[in-house]
Structure formats: structure tokens, C-alpha cells
Write an enzyme that holds these catalytic residues in place. Structure first.
Site, PDB file in Angstrom:
ATOM      1  N   HIS A   1      40.996  39.312  39.348  1.00 30.76           N
ATOM      2  CA  HIS A   1      41.045  38.268  40.192  1.00 30.76           C
ATOM      3  C   HIS A   1      42.150  37.166  39.763  1.00 30.76           C
ATOM      4  O   HIS A   1      42.482  36.786  38.794  1.00 30.76           O
ATOM      5  CB  HIS A   1      39.707  37.435  39.876  1.00 30.76           C
ATOM      6  CG  HIS A   1      39.292  36.476  40.584  1.00 30.76           C
ATOM      7  ND1 HIS A   1      39.195  36.410  42.173  1.00 30.76           N
ATOM      8  CD2 HIS A   1      39.096  34.962  40.630  1.00 30.76           C
ATOM      9  CE1 HIS A   1      39.089  35.244  42.810  1.00 30.76           C
ATOM     10  NE2 HIS A   1      38.800  34.562  41.691  1.00 30.76           N
TER      11      HIS A   1
ATOM     12  N   ASP B   1      37.914  43.067  44.238  1.00 32.44           N
ATOM     13  CA  ASP B   1      38.090  41.640  43.497  1.00 32.44           C
ATOM     14  C   ASP B   1      37.066  41.383  42.623  1.00 32.44           C
ATOM     15  O   ASP B   1      35.805  41.195  42.741  1.00 32.44           O
ATOM     16  CB  ASP B   1      38.197  40.530  44.753  1.00 32.44           C
ATOM     17  CG  ASP B   1      38.570  39.037  43.934  1.00 32.44           C
ATOM     18  OD1 ASP B   1      39.674  38.627  43.806  1.00 32.44           O
ATOM     19  OD2 ASP B   1      37.392  38.360  43.790  1.00 32.44           O
TER      20      ASP B   1
ATOM     21  N   SER C   1      42.298  32.000  43.919  1.00 32.97           N
ATOM     22  CA  SER C   1      40.867  31.808  44.067  1.00 32.97           C
ATOM     23  C   SER C   1      40.262  30.863  45.117  1.00 32.97           C
ATOM     24  O   SER C   1      40.726  30.924  46.181  1.00 32.97           O
ATOM     25  CB  SER C   1      40.233  31.476  42.869  1.00 32.97           C
ATOM     26  OG  SER C   1      38.961  31.650  42.657  1.00 32.97           O
TER      27      SER C   1
END
Ligand SMILES: *[C@@H]1O[C@H](CO)[C@@H](O)[C@H](O)[C@H]1NC(C)=O
Ligand SMILES: *[C@@H]1O[C@H](CO)[C@@H](O)[C@H](O)[C@H]1NC(C)=O
Ligand SMILES: *[C@@H]1O[C@H](CO)[C@@H](O)[C@H](O)[C@H]1NC(C)=O
Ligand SMILES: *[C@@H]1O[C@H](CO)[C@@H](O)[C@H](O)[C@H]1NC(C)=O
Ligand SMILES: *[C@@H]1O[C@H](CO)[C@@H](O)[C@H](O)[C@H]1NC(C)=O
Length: 419
Positions: free
Chosen positions: A345, A279, A183
């Protein structure tokens, strides 16, 4: 996406419950995968500190056997803060702004497990998790400290101070090294990849793996201006211009350099992009808020994909097209690509995300994520695979039952008949 800190706060109690559940369902062998925290107190005098002024910290699992001179460095994620208000919110909840509330011991899985069965590539390496507490993907550097807020914007200094500490602990003799992160940490991996390479000049093989960090500008999709404005605020607030890759920051608005598409082509170090065409964070936080229609409808859609309307599905299809086009722009022979269609994610810290690949049809070219990265890292073969089989996101949630998960991990291909 500015709502993220609030979201984190809301999820904190849930997070603790999750940690508890994971601990109680893991097998004994997995419980041995615990790693200790180290505070880098000497970094404070160099001004390398978290948003709230606390010293940087990392977790380290010591390498062994023929992995003793190999190092994997992981950068934590946790979005960004774009204003003193949003950075102060982080300080208030003491999460992602401080190392003062981090546990001394952390239980890890996925790419961090020492069990070779579940982590062929890296099980015996030195493995490090650097705590994310700067709010700008380890790339901020502002000398002044505002006396009224006491906020420090020093992510780039934290990165350097922790790496220096690791070099002194033996990383200077590294033969193989990997920089990775998820991330905001996956973005940090891209932004700091060539710098990392330059800090281990004697290593023979250094590569970077960005996990869910390929945030796209998506110029023709709703919210393009807002996405750009947001990253521009983050870059300005944190003084990122001097720590960002200069090949990008010298050419354009530094805020744009937080979109990997403007950085990757000039990178010298091999990069692997692990991501989804859908995502979850990008769709939920960086796209949906800027598409007309009511927020509740998007919340329904992102928590239960069967409730998405046809116009929402169309937006996601268009996002997919934009993602594919952006990937094409950065393609090069050394680039590794594993891009699937699951609506989620981050991957590599999860047992199922790393080794067993969430769910049916998440094996690309007959390889799991772990195998694809292993082969790419050791130059056994290139790997550039994108799941173009579906044009809409798939729900890849799997059972957390440990026996079921182990079966998937031990025989990943048998449960993926499609590929
Ligand atoms: C920070 O981002 C939020 C939305 O994500 C926005 O509402 C706010 O205006 C931004 N802060 C500043 C200082 O622009
Ligand atoms: C690794 O996991 C497998 C499967 O659960 C287990 O049989 C084995 O004992 C574990 N190995 C180590 C070294 O813990
Ligand atoms: C972690 O800390 C504990 C307690 O200080 C110590 O006994 C243990 O050896 C440490 N583990 C590692 C892997 O450094
Ligand atoms: C995916 O499926 C699981 C299990 O049926 C469900 O709990 C979850 O809400 C679904 N997620 C989405 C985004 O549809
Ligand atoms: C998702 O929505 C469908 C359609 O309304 C419903 O049948 C299903 O139970 C929902 N799933 C969850 C996990 O809430």
C-alpha cells in the site's frame, strides 16, 4: 477500517524506530533531502484548521533550474474518522488531527528526492507535502464547532488555504503542476483534482496522480453495505457534500462519491491511477473484516501470505476480478494506469516504490513506475498497464540494504528479467 486510529497508535513507537533506521542507513547524499515546515497561521481566521483547531501546515522544497516554475503538491494519507469518538481518538494521540507535533524538518525520498539519478521527472520541481489533519481527505467543511468536543471538520478549507499560500509563493506562475497523494491522500487527489486545476488556470500542463487511492465499492463482495455505510458516515460527519465533485454528489448519496469509480468519469483533468490489484489496506481493512471466519486467520494471512487458506486466496481472486471490472468502468484515453500485483500500500514517497519498483516483475511494459508516469505526464506516450500475470498477491518485500536498493534503482530493468 474504524480500527485504523488504534492501529496507528500501536504503530507509533514502531514508526519512530523505522524513521531512525532509515536515517542511519541512508547515504549522505540522501540526507540532504530534508524539507522545512511552514505553518499557515493566517488560515486560522478563515476557519481553515485541523480537527483540534491548530493551523494547517506544509513542507516545501524549493524548485531550481528549469524546475523553478513547476509545482508538485502531495497530500498525505492516514485513513479517515467517521464519528466524534474516532476523531477524538486522533486528537488524543495528536497524530493526523493536529500540526502541533509535526517535526520542523522532514527527511524525504522517492518522488521528493532532489537527486536526478533517482527522480528524473520531478527532481528540481517545487515540491510540497500538505499535512493531513482533517480526517476526511481534505474535503470536509462544517461551520459549527461542537463546544463539548472542540472538533473542527474543515479539510476543504485547509486545502484551499494552503493552495492560496502556495499561489502567493509563486505557484500562480506555475508552468507545470501535479497534484498527488497516497492512500486517503490518493483519494483526496481524485476528489480535489479539478479544483486544483481551476486554481492554476495559467499553467500549461496540470495532471493528477493518485497513489493507492482507488478504493473500490465492490458491490458484489462481502462488506459492500458496510463500506458504503462507512463512507456515508464520513461524508455526513464532515459535511463533505458541498466540497465533493458536484457531478457525483448532485446525483447520488454523497458518501458514494468517496469511491473513485463514481467520480473519475466526469473528471476534466488527466488522472494517473497507481495501485495494486491486491492493495494491502483495501484487503486488510475494507474486505477481510467482512468475510466470515476468524480474525486471527486473516491476520496470519496478511502478515505471511504463505499462510493464506485456499478460501482466503479465492476471496482475493474475486477481489482482483472486481478491481479489474471497476477499472474498466472508468477507463478513458487520458487515464494513466499502473496496476501491479504486489501486496502493499502506497509507493511514491519510497525510494524503491518510486524509482526501483519494489521487486522483480514490478516493471510493466518495460517501464518502472517513475518512467511510466514521466512519459504519461509529458504526453510522450499513454500508459495503461495492468499486471494480469498472477491471480494471487505477491510478496514484494525487498531488502532495505542501501547498496542493494541503489543497485536496483540504478539498473531497474536488469533485475526484472520477466518483462
Ligand atoms: C465508525 O466505524 C466503525 C467501524 O469501522 C463502526 O464500528 C462505527 O459504528 C462507526 N461509527 C459510527 C458513528 O457509525
Ligand atoms: C545521486 O546519487 C548518486 C548515486 O548514489 C550519487 O553518485 C550522486 O552523487 C548523487 N547526486 C547528487 C547530486 O547528490
Ligand atoms: C530550513 O530551516 C533552517 C533553519 O531555520 C534554515 O537554515 C534552512 O535554510 C531552511 N531550509 C530551507 C530549504 O528552507
Ligand atoms: C514477505 O517476505 C518477507 C521476507 O521474507 C517477510 O518478512 C514478510 O513477512 C512477508 N510478507 C508477507 C505479507 O507475506
Ligand atoms: C511464513 O509461513 C511459512 C509457513 O509456515 C514459514 O515457513 C515462514 O517462516 C513464515 N515466514 C515468516 C517471515 O514468518
Amino acid at each position: 477500517m474504524g480500527k485504523h486510529v488504534q492501529i496507528m497508535a500501536d504503530h507509533r513507537s514502531k514508526l519512530l524506530v523505522c524513521v531512525f533506521l532509515v536515517l542511519t542507513t541512508q547515504t549522505l547524499s540522501e540526507l540532504t533531502d530534508k524539507i522545512n515546515i511552514t505553518y499557515v497561521n493566517s488560515a486560522v481566521e478563515k476557519g481553515a484548521v485541523c480537527l483540534d483547531g491548530t493551523p494547517p501546515a506544509y513542507y516545501h522544497s524549493v524548485g531550481f533550474g528549469d524546475g523553478a516554475d513547476n509545482w508538485l503538491v502531495y497530500l498525505e494519507g492516514g485513513a479517515w474518522c467517521n464519528s466524534t469518538e474516532t476523531c477524538l481518538e486522533r486528537v488524543k494521540i495528536k497524530w493526523l488531527a493536529s500540526t502541533s507535533t509535526r517535526p520542523a524538518i522532514r527527511y524525504v525520498s522517492g518522488i521528493f528526492t532532489v537527486n536526478q539519478t533517482f527522480n528524473q521527472a520531478f527532481y528540481n520541481w517545487n515540491k510540497v507535502i500538505i499535512v493531513y489533519c482533517d480526517g476526511a481527505s481534505f474535503t470536509g467543511d462544517v461551520e459549527e464547532v461542537d463546544p463539548t468536543t472542540n472538533l473542527h471538520y474543515r479539510g476543504a478549507r485547509i486545502f484551499r488555504a494552503v493552495i492560496d499560500d502556495l499561489l502567493a509563493k509563486g505557484m500562480k506562475n506555475a508552468k507545470n503542476a501535479v497534484l498527488t497523494g497516497s492512500s486517503a491522500g490518493g483519494l483526496a487527489t481524485i476528489l480535489n483534482c479539478d479544483r486544483f486545476r481551476s486554481l492554476v488556470p495559467h499553467a500549461t500542463r496540470v495532471k493528477c496522480i493518485s497513489d493507492s487511492g482507488f478504493f473500490i465499492h465492490s458491490k458484489n463482495m462481502p462488506g459492500a453495505n458496510e463500506r458504503e455505510a462507512y463512507f456515508t458516515q464520513v461524508a455526513e460527519l464532515h459535511g463533505m457534500a458541498k466540497a465533493l465533485p458536484q457531478s457525483c454528489a448532485s446525483k447520488m448519496n454523497p458518501g458514494l462519491c468517496l469511491f473513485p469509480e463514481y467520480v473519475i468519469k466526469d473528471m476534466q483533468t488527466p488522472l494517473f491511477i497507481l495501485d495494486s490489484l491486491f492493495d494491502l489496506y483495501q484487503i486488510k481493512e475494507m474486505l477481510a473484516p467482512f468475510v466470515g471466519g476468524c480474525k486471527e486467520q486473516w491476520d496470519d494471512c496478511t502478515t505471511n501470505l504463505t499462510l493464506c487458506t485456499s478460501s482466503q486466496l479465492q476471496i482475493m481472486k474475486d477481489h482482483r476480478t472486481a478491481f479489474l471490472e471497476t477499472l474498466q468502468e472508468v477507463e478513458s484515453p487520458s487515464l494513466g494506469i499502473f496496476v501491479h500485483t504486489c501486496f502493499l500500500h502506497t509507493h511514491v514517497l519510497d525510494k524503491d516504490g518510486w524509482r526501483c519498483s519494489f521487486v522483480a516483475r514490478n516493471v510493466l511494459a518495460k517501464k518502472t513506475i517513475e518512467e511510466a508516469i514521466d512519459d504519461w505526464y509529458y504526453d510522450r506516450s499513454s500508459f495503461q498497464q495492468i499486471d494480469t500475470y498472477t491471480t494471487v498477491p505477491r510478496n514484494c518485500t525487498v531488502s532495505r540494504d542501501n547498496d542493494i536498493m541503489n543497485q536496483r534503482c540504478l539498473h531497474p530493468k536488469h533485475v526484472h528479467p520477466m518483462y
